[in-house]
Motif scaffolding. Sequence first.
Motif, PDB file in Angstrom:
ATOM      1  N   GLY A 120       0.852  -1.201   0.000  1.00 30.15           N
ATOM      2  CA  GLY A 120       0.000   0.000   0.000  1.00 30.15           C
ATOM      3  C   GLY A 120       0.878   1.237   0.000  1.00 30.15           C
ATOM      4  O   GLY A 120       0.853   2.058   0.904  1.00 30.15           O
ATOM      5  N   ASP A 143       0.537  -1.540  -4.666  1.00 33.50           N
ATOM      6  CA  ASP A 143      -0.688  -0.835  -4.296  1.00 33.50           C
ATOM      7  C   ASP A 143      -1.796  -1.346  -5.201  1.00 33.50           C
ATOM      8  O   ASP A 143      -1.547  -1.746  -6.338  1.00 33.50           O
ATOM      9  CB  ASP A 143      -0.532   0.687  -4.464  1.00 33.50           C
ATOM     10  CG  ASP A 143      -1.478   1.460  -3.552  1.00 33.50           C
ATOM     11  OD1 ASP A 143      -1.011   2.117  -2.609  1.00 33.50           O
ATOM     12  OD2 ASP A 143      -2.722   1.387  -3.781  1.00 33.50           O
ATOM     13  N   ASP A 169      -3.337  -6.510  -5.209  1.00 36.56           N
ATOM     14  CA  ASP A 169      -4.346  -6.404  -4.162  1.00 36.56           C
ATOM     15  C   ASP A 169      -3.950  -7.348  -3.040  1.00 36.56           C
ATOM     16  O   ASP A 169      -3.831  -8.556  -3.271  1.00 36.56           O
ATOM     17  CB  ASP A 169      -5.716  -6.795  -4.752  1.00 36.56           C
ATOM     18  CG  ASP A 169      -6.848  -6.531  -3.781  1.00 36.56           C
ATOM     19  OD1 ASP A 169      -6.607  -6.554  -2.554  1.00 36.56           O
ATOM     20  OD2 ASP A 169      -7.977  -6.309  -4.261  1.00 36.56           O
ATOM     21  N   VAL A 170      -3.769  -6.812  -1.850  1.00 34.49           N
ATOM     22  CA  VAL A 170      -3.285  -7.648  -0.750  1.00 34.49           C
ATOM     23  C   VAL A 170      -4.295  -8.752  -0.407  1.00 34.49           C
ATOM     24  O   VAL A 170      -3.925  -9.775   0.164  1.00 34.49           O
ATOM     25  CB  VAL A 170      -2.926  -6.762   0.465  1.00 34.49           C
ATOM     26  CG1 VAL A 170      -4.165  -6.255   1.159  1.00 34.49           C
ATOM     27  CG2 VAL A 170      -2.040  -7.499   1.434  1.00 34.49           C
ATOM     28  N   ASN A 184       1.717   0.825   5.866  1.00 37.56           N
ATOM     29  CA  ASN A 184       0.819   1.756   6.543  1.00 37.56           C
ATOM     30  C   ASN A 184      -0.533   1.528   5.883  1.00 37.56           C
ATOM     31  O   ASN A 184      -0.886   2.183   4.911  1.00 37.56           O
ATOM     32  CB  ASN A 184       1.303   3.194   6.347  1.00 37.56           C
ATOM     33  CG  ASN A 184       0.281   4.206   6.854  1.00 37.56           C
ATOM     34  OD1 ASN A 184      -0.614   3.858   7.620  1.00 37.56           O
ATOM     35  ND2 ASN A 184       0.391   5.456   6.408  1.00 37.56           N
ATOM     36  N   ILE A 207      -9.954   4.914  -0.382  1.00 34.08           N
ATOM     37  CA  ILE A 207      -9.253   3.626  -0.500  1.00 34.08           C
ATOM     38  C   ILE A 207      -7.969   3.626   0.340  1.00 34.08           C
ATOM     39  O   ILE A 207      -7.464   2.586   0.738  1.00 34.08           O
ATOM     40  CB  ILE A 207      -8.954   3.299  -1.991  1.00 34.08           C
ATOM     41  CG1 ILE A 207      -8.611   1.829  -2.159  1.00 34.08           C
ATOM     42  CG2 ILE A 207      -7.855   4.187  -2.557  1.00 34.08           C
ATOM     43  CD1 ILE A 207      -8.587   1.337  -3.569  1.00 34.08           C
ATOM     44  N   ALA A 208      -7.467   4.825   0.632  1.00 40.15           N
ATOM     45  CA  ALA A 208      -6.229   4.943   1.420  1.00 40.15           C
ATOM     46  C   ALA A 208      -6.501   5.023   2.915  1.00 40.15           C
ATOM     47  O   ALA A 208      -5.627   4.762   3.723  1.00 40.15           O
ATOM     48  CB  ALA A 208      -5.446   6.176   0.974  1.00 40.15           C
ATOM     49  N   HIS A 214      -7.380  -4.776   6.656  1.00 35.88           N
ATOM     50  CA  HIS A 214      -6.059  -4.781   6.022  1.00 35.88           C
ATOM     51  C   HIS A 214      -4.924  -5.176   6.960  1.00 35.88           C
ATOM     52  O   HIS A 214      -4.040  -5.930   6.587  1.00 35.88           O
ATOM     53  CB  HIS A 214      -5.773  -3.405   5.404  1.00 35.88           C
ATOM     54  CG  HIS A 214      -6.682  -3.066   4.280  1.00 35.88           C
ATOM     55  ND1 HIS A 214      -7.996  -2.708   4.476  1.00 35.88           N
ATOM     56  CD2 HIS A 214      -6.482  -3.040   2.943  1.00 35.88           C
ATOM     57  CE1 HIS A 214      -8.562  -2.481   3.312  1.00 35.88           C
ATOM     58  NE2 HIS A 214      -7.668  -2.675   2.369  1.00 35.88           N
TER      59      HIS A 214
HETATM   60  C1  LIG Z   1      -2.792   4.705   4.447  1.00 37.03           C
HETATM   61  S1  LIG Z   1      -2.361   4.690   2.738  1.00 37.03           S
HETATM   62  C2  LIG Z   1      -0.589   4.623   2.885  1.00 37.03           C
HETATM   63  C3  LIG Z   1       0.152   5.314   1.773  1.00 37.03           C
HETATM   64  C4  LIG Z   1       1.663   5.438   2.014  1.00 37.03           C
HETATM   65  N1  LIG Z   1       2.252   4.133   2.260  1.00 37.03           N
HETATM   66  C5  LIG Z   1       1.932   6.350   3.193  1.00 37.03           C
HETATM   67  O1  LIG Z   1       2.261   5.833   4.268  1.00 37.03           O
HETATM   68  O2  LIG Z   1       1.838   7.578   3.045  1.00 37.03           O
HETATM   69  C6  LIG Z   1      -2.838   3.042   2.299  1.00 37.03           C
HETATM   70  C7  LIG Z   1      -2.531   2.622   0.851  1.00 37.03           C
HETATM   71  O3  LIG Z   1      -2.980   1.258   0.708  1.00 37.03           O
HETATM   72  C8  LIG Z   1      -3.559   1.093  -0.579  1.00 37.03           C
HETATM   73  N2  LIG Z   1      -4.513  -0.029  -0.517  1.00 37.03           N
HETATM   74  C9  LIG Z   1      -5.799  -0.041  -0.068  1.00 37.03           C
HETATM   75  N3  LIG Z   1      -6.350  -1.261  -0.189  1.00 37.03           N
HETATM   76  C10 LIG Z   1      -5.377  -2.058  -0.712  1.00 37.03           C
HETATM   77  C11 LIG Z   1      -5.340  -3.438  -1.088  1.00 37.03           C
HETATM   78  N4  LIG Z   1      -6.402  -4.219  -0.935  1.00 37.03           N
HETATM   79  N5  LIG Z   1      -4.188  -3.927  -1.605  1.00 37.03           N
HETATM   80  C12 LIG Z   1      -3.109  -3.133  -1.773  1.00 37.03           C
HETATM   81  N6  LIG Z   1      -3.079  -1.817  -1.459  1.00 37.03           N
HETATM   82  C13 LIG Z   1      -4.206  -1.286  -0.921  1.00 37.03           C
HETATM   83  C14 LIG Z   1      -4.228   2.431  -0.853  1.00 37.03           C
HETATM   84  O4  LIG Z   1      -4.432   2.624  -2.245  1.00 37.03           O
HETATM   85  C15 LIG Z   1      -3.232   3.419  -0.221  1.00 37.03           C
HETATM   86  O5  LIG Z   1      -2.310   3.885  -1.167  1.00 37.03           O
END
Ligand SMILES: C[S@@+](CC[C@H](N)C(=O)[O-])C[C@H]1O[C@@H](n2cnc3c(N)ncnc32)[C@H](O)[C@@H]1O
Length: 279
Positions: A120, A143, A169-170, A184, A207-208, A214
């Motif tokens: 992510g 991501d 996708d995790v 994160n 989504i973030a 997660h």
């Molecule tokens: C809280 S943000 C963190 C962004 C960056 N790592 C930071 O710390 O500033 C979470 C990230 O996880 C991604 N994300 C959400 N669901 C996900 C999934 N199922 N698989 C992979 N990535 C995912 C989002 O697109 C987002 O960019």
Amino acid sequence: MTLAELLAEAVERFARAGIDTPQVDAEFLLADTLGLTRSELQLELRTELPAEACGRARALVARRERREPLAYILGKWGFRRLTLKVDRRVLVPRPETEVVVERCLEHLRGVESPAVLDVGTGSGAIALAIADEHPGAQVTAIDVSEDALEVARENAAGTGLEVELARCDVRDGLTGRYDLVVSNPPYVSLEEIETLEPEVRDWEPRIATVGDEHTELIARSARDVLEPDGWLVLEIAAGRREAVVRLLRELRYERVQASPDLAGRDRVAEGRWGTSNRR
Ligand SMILES: C[S@@+](CC[C@H](N)C(=O)[O-])C[C@H]1O[C@@H](n2cnc3c(N)ncnc32)[C@H](O)[C@@H]1O
């Protein structure tokens, strides 16, 4: 109109809009519009501004007044030693995430060429900071959001740092072999997001931010890809320390602990996937 008058007007508008740091935000915005640093701005306060510069500055002030994050308006944000491009496609990197990077660097110390996975990655903040501060690290960043990956790609190009970026996708599990997995993840509940500041609630990508599965998913899947004695480092929500520490112990991570951010709140959890645990 002088710069001092324009600054006072912006501070007043920001305070009325409920912004916590009206003075600092106004200084950042006006300095950026005029191509000055914040200290240079202080020396120019008596300068008369051309109407065109006032117009440009007021357009940015109006955006911040609508509670658009300062980072999106500036189009960039500092994270550890890097200045990263940020916009509505990604979360604004936070100071507590700098502590996540600190913990990763601690675990990587002395390992010449560790393989690292950032789950992510968003703007690429964690992945790029590790690549920057642990030269030799082989960093992969994934991501689910193609929009976020585009920003991360631009940041990799802009910083000249090498990170392998991939859409993943995790929820489909993790693949590869890594000495350290860091994330994160989204960890705000749907109910809680409605109570947060407008900058987060209305502007940052849902989504973030929003997610309740997660952390566990990543902690479970990381066990499939961690090398013996590899580390998992996770950013966690304030108040979730006990639950996440318990989860990591249940999942048989060793040396599980939480560390505080700069405000003294436990925001990072970590555990080692011990040799004796290989499945
Ligand atoms: C809280 S943000 C963190 C962004 C960056 N790592 C930071 O710390 O500033 C979470 C990230 O996880 C991604 N994300 C959400 N669901 C996900 C999934 N199922 N698989 C992979 N990535 C995912 C989002 O697109 C987002 O960019």
